[in-house]
Design an enzyme around this catalytic site. Structure first.
Site, mmCIF file in Angstrom:
data_model
loop_
_atom_site.group_PDB
_atom_site.id
_atom_site.type_symbol
_atom_site.label_atom_id
_atom_site.label_comp_id
_atom_site.label_asym_id
_atom_site.label_seq_id
_atom_site.Cartn_x
_atom_site.Cartn_y
_atom_site.Cartn_z
ATOM 1 N N GLY A 1 0.815 -1.215 0.000
ATOM 2 C CA GLY A 1 0.000 0.000 0.000
ATOM 3 C C GLY A 1 0.845 1.260 0.000
ATOM 4 O O GLY A 1 2.063 1.215 0.200
ATOM 5 N N ASP A 2 0.194 2.390 -0.301
ATOM 6 C CA ASP A 2 0.832 3.707 -0.294
ATOM 7 C C ASP A 2 1.959 3.828 -1.318
ATOM 8 O O ASP A 2 2.925 4.562 -1.118
ATOM 9 C CB ASP A 2 1.369 4.063 1.111
ATOM 10 C CG ASP A 2 0.272 4.010 2.141
ATOM 11 O OD1 ASP A 2 -0.862 4.394 1.808
ATOM 12 O OD2 ASP A 2 0.534 3.567 3.275
ATOM 13 N N THR B 1 -1.537 8.548 5.289
ATOM 14 C CA THR B 1 -2.502 9.595 4.919
ATOM 15 C C THR B 1 -3.721 9.530 5.833
ATOM 16 O O THR B 1 -4.300 10.550 6.204
ATOM 17 C CB THR B 1 -2.951 9.374 3.451
ATOM 18 O OG1 THR B 1 -1.784 9.279 2.629
ATOM 19 C CG2 THR B 1 -3.816 10.499 2.944
ATOM 20 N N GLY C 1 1.617 5.142 -4.178
ATOM 21 C CA GLY C 1 1.388 6.309 -5.024
ATOM 22 C C GLY C 1 0.297 6.034 -6.054
ATOM 23 O O GLY C 1 0.265 6.659 -7.121
ATOM 24 N N LYS C 2 -0.617 5.123 -5.703
ATOM 25 C CA LYS C 2 -1.712 4.783 -6.626
ATOM 26 C C LYS C 2 -2.548 6.011 -6.970
ATOM 27 O O LYS C 2 -2.939 6.212 -8.111
ATOM 28 C CB LYS C 2 -2.623 3.703 -6.005
ATOM 29 C CG LYS C 2 -1.917 2.386 -5.744
ATOM 30 C CD LYS C 2 -2.830 1.380 -5.078
ATOM 31 C CE LYS C 2 -3.212 1.756 -3.662
ATOM 32 N NZ LYS C 2 -2.114 1.709 -2.683
ATOM 33 N N LYS D 1 8.523 7.231 -6.622
ATOM 34 C CA LYS D 1 9.425 7.710 -5.564
ATOM 35 C C LYS D 1 10.885 7.367 -5.814
ATOM 36 O O LYS D 1 11.663 7.168 -4.884
ATOM 37 C CB LYS D 1 8.941 7.198 -4.197
ATOM 38 C CG LYS D 1 7.488 7.602 -3.921
ATOM 39 C CD LYS D 1 7.060 7.358 -2.519
ATOM 40 C CE LYS D 1 7.071 8.604 -1.680
ATOM 41 N NZ LYS D 1 6.331 8.504 -0.422
ATOM 42 N N THR E 1 -6.784 -0.006 10.512
ATOM 43 C CA THR E 1 -7.048 1.425 10.563
ATOM 44 C C THR E 1 -8.185 1.735 11.548
ATOM 45 O O THR E 1 -8.525 2.887 11.753
ATOM 46 C CB THR E 1 -7.415 1.961 9.162
ATOM 47 O OG1 THR E 1 -8.555 1.228 8.691
ATOM 48 C CG2 THR E 1 -6.266 1.777 8.184
ATOM 49 N N GLN F 1 -5.184 -0.329 -1.227
ATOM 50 C CA GLN F 1 -4.276 -1.286 -0.590
ATOM 51 C C GLN F 1 -3.341 -1.905 -1.647
ATOM 52 O O GLN F 1 -3.006 -1.225 -2.598
ATOM 53 C CB GLN F 1 -5.041 -2.349 0.210
ATOM 54 C CG GLN F 1 -5.732 -1.796 1.440
ATOM 55 C CD GLN F 1 -7.114 -1.230 1.156
ATOM 56 O OE1 GLN F 1 -7.912 -1.839 0.479
ATOM 57 N NE2 GLN F 1 -7.401 -0.048 1.668
ATOM 58 N N GLY G 1 -5.932 5.745 1.702
ATOM 59 C CA GLY G 1 -5.634 7.173 1.777
ATOM 60 C C GLY G 1 -4.724 7.536 0.631
ATOM 61 O O GLY G 1 -3.647 6.970 0.498
ATOM 62 N N HIS G 2 -5.189 8.415 -0.236
ATOM 63 C CA HIS G 2 -4.407 8.771 -1.412
ATOM 64 C C HIS G 2 -4.136 10.265 -1.407
ATOM 65 O O HIS G 2 -5.064 11.060 -1.264
ATOM 66 C CB HIS G 2 -5.158 8.397 -2.692
ATOM 67 C CG HIS G 2 -5.690 6.999 -2.686
ATOM 68 N ND1 HIS G 2 -4.871 5.905 -2.528
ATOM 69 C CD2 HIS G 2 -6.938 6.509 -2.793
ATOM 70 C CE1 HIS G 2 -5.598 4.805 -2.565
ATOM 71 N NE2 HIS G 2 -6.863 5.148 -2.714
HETATM 72 P P1 GDP Z 1 -1.569 5.465 -2.346
HETATM 73 O O1 GDP Z 1 -2.258 5.029 -1.106
HETATM 74 O O2 GDP Z 1 -0.962 4.323 -3.095
HETATM 75 O O3 GDP Z 1 -2.415 6.347 -3.214
HETATM 76 O O4 GDP Z 1 -0.325 6.343 -1.872
HETATM 77 P P2 GDP Z 1 -0.358 7.518 -0.771
HETATM 78 O O5 GDP Z 1 -0.911 8.742 -1.406
HETATM 79 O O6 GDP Z 1 -0.949 7.050 0.496
HETATM 80 O O7 GDP Z 1 1.196 7.671 -0.481
HETATM 81 C C1 GDP Z 1 2.112 8.022 -1.473
HETATM 82 C C2 GDP Z 1 2.802 9.337 -1.066
HETATM 83 O O8 GDP Z 1 3.920 9.549 -1.891
HETATM 84 C C3 GDP Z 1 1.921 10.558 -1.244
HETATM 85 O O9 GDP Z 1 2.234 11.473 -0.251
HETATM 86 C C4 GDP Z 1 2.321 11.091 -2.615
HETATM 87 O O10 GDP Z 1 2.144 12.487 -2.736
HETATM 88 C C5 GDP Z 1 3.786 10.760 -2.637
HETATM 89 N N1 GDP Z 1 4.344 10.448 -3.951
HETATM 90 C C6 GDP Z 1 3.751 9.804 -4.995
HETATM 91 N N2 GDP Z 1 4.637 9.643 -6.008
HETATM 92 C C7 GDP Z 1 5.806 10.187 -5.579
HETATM 93 C C8 GDP Z 1 7.116 10.301 -6.161
HETATM 94 O O11 GDP Z 1 7.381 9.857 -7.266
HETATM 95 N N3 GDP Z 1 8.073 10.912 -5.396
HETATM 96 C C9 GDP Z 1 7.837 11.396 -4.156
HETATM 97 N N4 GDP Z 1 8.828 11.964 -3.492
HETATM 98 N N5 GDP Z 1 6.613 11.301 -3.590
HETATM 99 C C10 GDP Z 1 5.626 10.694 -4.279
HETATM 100 P P1 IMO Z 2 -3.881 2.622 0.485
HETATM 101 O O1 IMO Z 2 -5.039 2.469 -0.467
HETATM 102 C C1 IMO Z 2 -1.429 0.954 3.612
HETATM 103 C C2 IMO Z 2 -3.342 -1.870 6.355
HETATM 104 C C3 IMO Z 2 -3.506 -1.455 7.808
HETATM 105 C C4 IMO Z 2 -3.385 -2.813 8.476
HETATM 106 C C5 IMO Z 2 -4.100 -3.738 7.497
HETATM 107 C C6 IMO Z 2 -5.554 -4.034 7.847
HETATM 108 O O2 IMO Z 2 -3.664 4.002 0.947
HETATM 109 O O3 IMO Z 2 -2.651 1.971 -0.065
HETATM 110 P P2 IMO Z 2 -7.791 -2.608 7.721
HETATM 111 O O4 IMO Z 2 -8.160 -1.309 8.393
HETATM 112 O O5 IMO Z 2 -7.854 -2.572 6.236
HETATM 113 O O6 IMO Z 2 -8.518 -3.779 8.298
HETATM 114 O O7 IMO Z 2 -6.247 -2.828 8.125
HETATM 115 O O8 IMO Z 2 -4.040 -3.104 6.241
HETATM 116 N N1 IMO Z 2 -3.919 -0.930 5.370
HETATM 117 C C7 IMO Z 2 -3.182 -0.133 4.590
HETATM 118 N N2 IMO Z 2 -1.850 0.080 4.560
HETATM 119 N N3 IMO Z 2 -2.230 1.583 2.744
HETATM 120 C C8 IMO Z 2 -3.558 1.350 2.750
HETATM 121 O O9 IMO Z 2 -4.375 1.839 1.798
HETATM 122 C C9 IMO Z 2 -4.099 0.492 3.729
HETATM 123 N N4 IMO Z 2 -5.354 0.073 4.031
HETATM 124 C C10 IMO Z 2 -5.220 -0.808 5.022
HETATM 125 O O10 IMO Z 2 -2.480 -0.582 8.196
HETATM 126 O O11 IMO Z 2 -2.034 -3.197 8.541
HETATM 127 MG MG MG Z 3 -2.278 5.442 0.903
#
Ligand code: GDP
Ligand code: IMO
Ligand code: MG
Length: 429
Positions: A12-13, A298, A15-16, A330, A129, A223, A40-41
């Protein structure tokens, strides 16, 4: 004309949100198919930063956003998010957002149970979460969930609540938590109904029409594969299938409509919550990655655990997720590191594995086997063309492609929308 599904290839996280926002300029509909407001995006567009949880990221581009039946929807959280983004000038109306009539609702009792269970697990907690995601999915498969369409039928709601509360109050009592009164839950639902129902429809019909008219669809995963309830590091996973195959089921289209599967991976690795993480770094480099990558959740604000890129794990995600191409994000966070490591397999009790086995004991015992590659001193931050990348960065990307057995088709070099390099347009495949 191909559609595209975007899924996370790590934990997860990755940068989707940024990638979906960027690709959404080429799509007409953006469809969430699983997860809920655990996602959280963060999207950075000029001087505006949008933080989305439940709303499809395509809304920022003015595209139609669809919340599919595979999503679990907390109606109160949804309305709060709509109000928040409206303040930032985004249009979210029943003309731009549609919710599947058969989507499951998250109620306050789900979050209460989620938290009570985590507290009871103590040291063995999953690190959820706390938003009721797991309990809501449990109710769905147990056939007692309240769904969006039920909001239009007060008598159905009343009947369903009898069964739901019988189950949940018994559990909550067992955990020593407060129980829920039927009248309060019913009033809560009936109070929200007129504000939610205008968004509700059989979205499968809209998607079928879009498909027949050749309108491009972008399926937005939340995720990631390693959090998938079947393929992830169970039980440290979320409660839905995060792989692209679920885009069909969670949206109400056939598998052939999903199209190109774009997996998103960071150029290193992070994880929030508990569970195995073979390449986790507990040293200065881990701290540096977290700081430079702003690795804070996020949704939760929790510090993300950081580590080296795990090619064995991403290769596995490529296979089980059906990933056709990777978006590597990243890359800029690795700038200036003398040396980088890539995990190519694991040592588990003296035996070498090319994949992460499913058994929890083996996952915990897995020690990464690393390959070391040279870093680069130049900045890649904000690069918008392949030509701007240092030779070592290109070498790093090429090695990743070989190891994960998938091409890198997109690169991201900063949080900003346009700091993106496209090698192959997924909609053209
Ligand atoms: P998601 O859950 O997959 O949508 O990712 P999140 O938004 O939770 O986390 C990704 C974080 O990395 C966010 O704060 C973005 O603004 C940041 N991000 C995305 N792409 C890049 C990148 O190429 N470089 C850097 N430095 N940050 C990035
Ligand atoms: P995005 O879409 C990162 C993790 C939680 C926990 C596990 C189960 O932003 O990538 P839940 O509340 O879903 O039952 O928690 O999954 N988790 C994430 N980790 N990014 C997420 O979403 C997540 N959504 C859930 O931290 O370990
Ligand atoms: Mg996220």
């Amino acid at each position: 004309m191909a559609n595209v599904a975007v899924i996370g290839a790590q934990w997860g996280d990755e940068g989707k949100g940024k990638v979906v926002d960027w690709l959404a300029s080429r799509a007409e509909l953006v469809i969430r198919f699983q997860g809920g407001h655990n996602a959280g995006h963060t999207l950075v567009v000029g001087n505006q930063t949008y933080k989305l949880s439940l709303l499809p990221s395509g809304l920022v581009r003015g595209k139609i956003g669809v919340i599919g039946n595979g999503v679990v929807v907390d109606p109160e959280a949804l309305l709060a998010e709509i109000a928040r983004v409206r303040e930032q000038g985004l249009e979210v109306t029943p003309a731009t957002l549609r919710i599947a009539e058969n989507a499951t609702l998250i109620l306050p009792l789900h979050a209460a149970l989620d938290r009570a269970r985590e507290a009871a697990r103590g040291e063995r907690k999953i690190g959820t979460t706390g938003r009721g995601i797991g309990p809501a999915y449990e109710d769905k498969v147990a056939r007692r969930a309240i769904r969006a369409c039920d909001l239009a039928e007060p008598a159905t709601l009343s009947d369903k609540l009898d069964e739901l509360l019988l189950h949940h109050n018994a559990l909550l009592r067992g955990f020593g938590a407060d129980i829920f009164e039927k009248s309060a839950v019913l009033d809560w639902l009936l109070g929200l109904a007129p504000r939610i129902l205008p968004f509700v429809e059989p979205v499968w019909e809209r998607l079928d029409e879009a498909r027949r008219a050749g309108r491009r669809m972008l399926f937005e995963g939340a995720q990631a594969v390693m959090l998938d309830v079947d393929h992830g590091t169970y039980p440290f996973v979320t409660s839905s299938n995060t792989v692209a195959a679920n885009a069909a089921c969670g949206a109400g289209v056939g598998p052939g409509a999903v199209g190109f599967v774009l997996g998103i991976a960071k150029a290193y690795c992070t994880r929030v919550g508990a569970g195995p993480f073979p390449t986790e770094l507990h040293d200065e480099t881990g701290r540096l990655l977290g700081e430079r990558g702003h690795e804070f959740g996020t949704v939760t604000g929790r510090r993300r655990r950081c580590g080296w890129f795990d090619a064995a794990l991403v290769r596995q995600a490529v296979k089980v997720g059906g990933i056709d191409g990777l978006a590597l994000t990243k890359l800029d966070v690795l700038d200036g590191l003398d040396e980088l490591r890539i995990c190519i397999g694991y040592d588990i009790g003296g035996e070498t594995f090319r994949h992460l086995p499913a058994a929890p004991g083996a996952q915990k015992a897995a020690r990464p086997i690393y390959e070391t590659v040279e870093g680069w001193s130049e900045s890649t931050r904000g690069a918008r063309s392949w030509a701007e990348l240092p030779a070592q960065a290109i070498k790093y990307i090429r090695r990743i492609e070989e190891l994960v057995e998938a091409p890198v088709t997109l690169l991201s070099t900063s949080p900003e929308r346009d700091d993106t390099i496209l090698m192959r347009d997924p909609f053209q495949d």
